[in-house]
Design a protein around this motif. Structure first.
Motif, PDB file in Angstrom:
ATOM      1  N   ALA A   3       0.819  -1.218   0.000  1.00 58.75           N
ATOM      2  CA  ALA A   3       0.000   0.000   0.000  1.00 58.75           C
ATOM      3  C   ALA A   3       0.849   1.263   0.000  1.00 58.75           C
ATOM      4  O   ALA A   3       0.498   2.254  -0.649  1.00 58.75           O
ATOM      5  N   PHE A   4       1.960   1.233   0.712  1.00 56.64           N
ATOM      6  CA  PHE A   4       2.828   2.414   0.771  1.00 56.64           C
ATOM      7  C   PHE A   4       3.410   2.732  -0.600  1.00 56.64           C
ATOM      8  O   PHE A   4       3.395   3.882  -1.050  1.00 56.64           O
ATOM      9  N   GLU A   5       3.891   1.711  -1.296  1.00 55.61           N
ATOM     10  CA  GLU A   5       4.453   1.925  -2.626  1.00 55.61           C
ATOM     11  C   GLU A   5       3.385   2.404  -3.601  1.00 55.61           C
ATOM     12  O   GLU A   5       3.644   3.239  -4.476  1.00 55.61           O
ATOM     13  N   ASN A   6       2.180   1.869  -3.451  1.00 59.78           N
ATOM     14  CA  ASN A   6       1.072   2.317  -4.300  1.00 59.78           C
ATOM     15  C   ASN A   6       0.762   3.786  -4.075  1.00 59.78           C
ATOM     16  O   ASN A   6       0.456   4.524  -5.016  1.00 59.78           O
ATOM     17  N   LYS A   7       0.824   4.208  -2.812  1.00 61.49           N
ATOM     18  CA  LYS A   7       0.573   5.617  -2.489  1.00 61.49           C
ATOM     19  C   LYS A   7       1.622   6.504  -3.138  1.00 61.49           C
ATOM     20  O   LYS A   7       1.288   7.532  -3.745  1.00 61.49           O
ATOM     21  N   LEU A   8       2.886   6.128  -3.035  1.00 58.99           N
ATOM     22  CA  LEU A   8       3.950   6.924  -3.653  1.00 58.99           C
ATOM     23  C   LEU A   8       3.784   6.971  -5.171  1.00 58.99           C
ATOM     24  O   LEU A   8       3.995   8.015  -5.793  1.00 58.99           O
ATOM     25  N   LYS A   9       3.394   5.853  -5.759  1.00 58.24           N
ATOM     26  CA  LYS A   9       3.194   5.805  -7.208  1.00 58.24           C
ATOM     27  C   LYS A   9       2.065   6.726  -7.622  1.00 58.24           C
ATOM     28  O   LYS A   9       2.170   7.457  -8.622  1.00 58.24           O
ATOM     29  N   ALA A  14       0.287  12.085 -10.146  1.00 65.46           N
ATOM     30  CA  ALA A  14      -0.769  13.104 -10.107  1.00 65.46           C
ATOM     31  C   ALA A  14      -0.476  14.208 -11.118  1.00 65.46           C
ATOM     32  O   ALA A  14       0.649  14.696 -11.210  1.00 65.46           O
ATOM     33  N   GLU A  15      -1.501  14.606 -11.866  1.00 63.28           N
ATOM     34  CA  GLU A  15      -1.344  15.628 -12.888  1.00 63.28           C
ATOM     35  C   GLU A  15      -1.899  16.977 -12.451  1.00 63.28           C
ATOM     36  O   GLU A  15      -1.537  18.005 -13.009  1.00 63.28           O
ATOM     37  N   TRP A  21      -3.724  16.867  -3.491  1.00 61.33           N
ATOM     38  CA  TRP A  21      -4.014  17.157  -2.089  1.00 61.33           C
ATOM     39  C   TRP A  21      -4.783  16.030  -1.397  1.00 61.33           C
ATOM     40  O   TRP A  21      -4.370  15.570  -0.322  1.00 61.33           O
ATOM     41  N   PRO A  22      -5.902  15.516  -1.951  1.00 60.25           N
ATOM     42  CA  PRO A  22      -6.603  14.428  -1.262  1.00 60.25           C
ATOM     43  C   PRO A  22      -5.787  13.146  -1.160  1.00 60.25           C
ATOM     44  O   PRO A  22      -5.883  12.423  -0.172  1.00 60.25           O
ATOM     45  N   MET A  23      -4.952  12.854  -2.164  1.00 62.48           N
ATOM     46  CA  MET A  23      -4.075  11.683  -2.082  1.00 62.48           C
ATOM     47  C   MET A  23      -3.138  11.812  -0.884  1.00 62.48           C
ATOM     48  O   MET A  23      -2.927  10.859  -0.120  1.00 62.48           O
ATOM     49  N   CYS A 161       5.793  20.823  -6.644  1.00 62.53           N
ATOM     50  CA  CYS A 161       6.737  21.744  -7.284  1.00 62.53           C
ATOM     51  C   CYS A 161       6.785  21.526  -8.791  1.00 62.53           C
ATOM     52  O   CYS A 161       6.839  22.486  -9.567  1.00 62.53           O
ATOM     53  N   THR A 162       6.774  20.274  -9.206  1.00 63.78           N
ATOM     54  CA  THR A 162       6.831  19.959 -10.636  1.00 63.78           C
ATOM     55  C   THR A 162       5.612  20.502 -11.370  1.00 63.78           C
ATOM     56  O   THR A 162       5.733  21.138 -12.424  1.00 63.78           O
ATOM     57  N   ILE A 163       4.421  20.267 -10.804  1.00 60.94           N
ATOM     58  CA  ILE A 163       3.196  20.750 -11.439  1.00 60.94           C
ATOM     59  C   ILE A 163       3.194  22.270 -11.518  1.00 60.94           C
ATOM     60  O   ILE A 163       2.871  22.859 -12.562  1.00 60.94           O
TER      61      ILE A 163
END
Length: 237
Positions: A3-9, A14-15, A21-23, A161-163
């Protein structure tokens, strides 16, 4: 993949800021968080503002309107540490000013729960401070869990920052124009912005005309909405 790796992915993919923010918040809520705040400290020298959720509305309004971020010692202490910092530990420091001690007493009175402070860093000194409050004592978390909290915060900040940088490049607003747009979004008049930035009102007017042209808008309200909506500025009360 856990689950942790899925969250980071998910965070890394995110675009849009409104998806990011909700993630970000959901991860901490899953671990008992009741309050979450993101303080964009510096982006090309411009203070972008605060995004907060779960904090008492009265406290958030005070924090912003009274400029309490200027005397809040928790972000400064967090920035000097490599691991998350417990809010209440700030009161144990010996080098606090009277203003900082007053702030901590007000924080305890208005926000009785404790939390953790996390400093995160992006490219080009794009730094931020993240506060996560819990109904139960955050000292219950292991060092490993605090490390995971820090990793999620850093991943979300880098994506933020990237977005933002991609959108700012497309808009081609200068640093000064972004700064003025930030104050417009906070509801400041041209004369007040001129005073804050030590510029003449005519100079502010000239910059605003350029901002309107670049954003294809004709008034300050639309400029502010477009600025926040495109991620050029990030301010929320």
């Amino acid at each position: 993949m856990d689950a942790f790796e899925n969250k980071l992915k998910s965070i890394s993919a995110a675009e849009r800021l409104r998806d990011l923010w909700p993630m970000f918040c959901d991860y901490y809520r899953e671990h008992g968080a009741t309050m979450i705040s993101y303080h964009a400290v510096s982006l090309d020298g411009v203070r972008l503002g605060i995004k907060a959720e779960g904090f008492p509305e009265k406290w958030v309004n005070r924090y912003i309107s009274e400029g309490l971020e200027d005397i809040d010692p928790i972000p400064k202490q967090s920035a000097t540490r490599s691991e998350p910092f417990i809010w209440s530990d700030a009161a144990k420091l010996n080098n606090l000013t009277d203003e900082e001690r007053w702030y901590l007493s007000e924080l305890q009175r208005e926000v009785p729960n404790d939390g953790i402070a996390i400093s995160v860093y992006g490219n080009g000194f794009q730094n931020a401070f993240i506060g996560v409050g819990f109904a139960n004592d955050p000292r219950r978390f292991s060092r490993h869990q605090l490390f995971l909290f820090h990793m999620v915060a850093e991943a979300a900040h880098i994506r933020f920052c990237t977005i933002v940088n991609e959108r700012r490049k497309k808009a081609k607003l200068s640093k000064r124009e972004l700064e003025i747009l930030h104050w417009v979004a906070k509801g400041k008049s041209n004369s007040v912005i001129a005073t804050i930035l030590a510029l003449s009102p005519n100079t502010i007017d000239a910059h605003l005309r350029k901002i309107y042209a670049k954003l294809s808008v004709s008034d300050r309200t639309s400029a502010a909405i477009h600025g926040v909506g495109r991620g050029l500025i990030y301010y929320a009360e």
